[in-house]
Design an enzyme around this catalytic site. Sequence first.
Site, PDB file in Angstrom:
ATOM      1  NE  ARG A  52      -1.973  -1.382   3.530  1.00  0.00           N
ATOM      2  CZ  ARG A  52      -2.223  -1.056   4.789  1.00  0.00           C
ATOM      3  NH1 ARG A  52      -3.332  -0.413   5.099  1.00  0.00           N
ATOM      4  NH2 ARG A  52      -1.394  -1.381   5.753  1.00  0.00           N
TER       5      ARG A  52
ATOM      6  CG  ASN B 229      -3.898  -4.417   3.451  1.00  0.00           C
ATOM      7  OD1 ASN B 229      -3.295  -4.335   2.389  1.00  0.00           O
ATOM      8  ND2 ASN B 229      -3.282  -4.384   4.618  1.00  0.00           N
TER       9      ASN B 229
END
Length: 95
Positions: free
Chosen positions: A19, A37
Amino acid sequence: MEKRLEAVFKGHVQGVGFRYSVEGLSQKFEVKGYVENLPGGDVQVVAEGEETELSAFLLAIRNSYLKNYIRDFEISWKTPTGEFKDFFIRHGGLR
């Protein structure tokens, strides 16, 4: 032409800085949206912008060191909503 890219990356993509790396890559492109996520171990990228910018952003993700963690991915193109002001990491459905 403005579009919305929704991509789900599968593989060993959580717990490896995925990320944060995607957020960093986003700064090189004129895209707005988020990376988060998902339950089950996948990572989703939702981004809006010009189709050429989105395609280049997607290619940058796939060609970065992250490719070592990506086993597969699914993409879909949709109509943009204009809801984003920037690109960010979304945590649990929240900013």
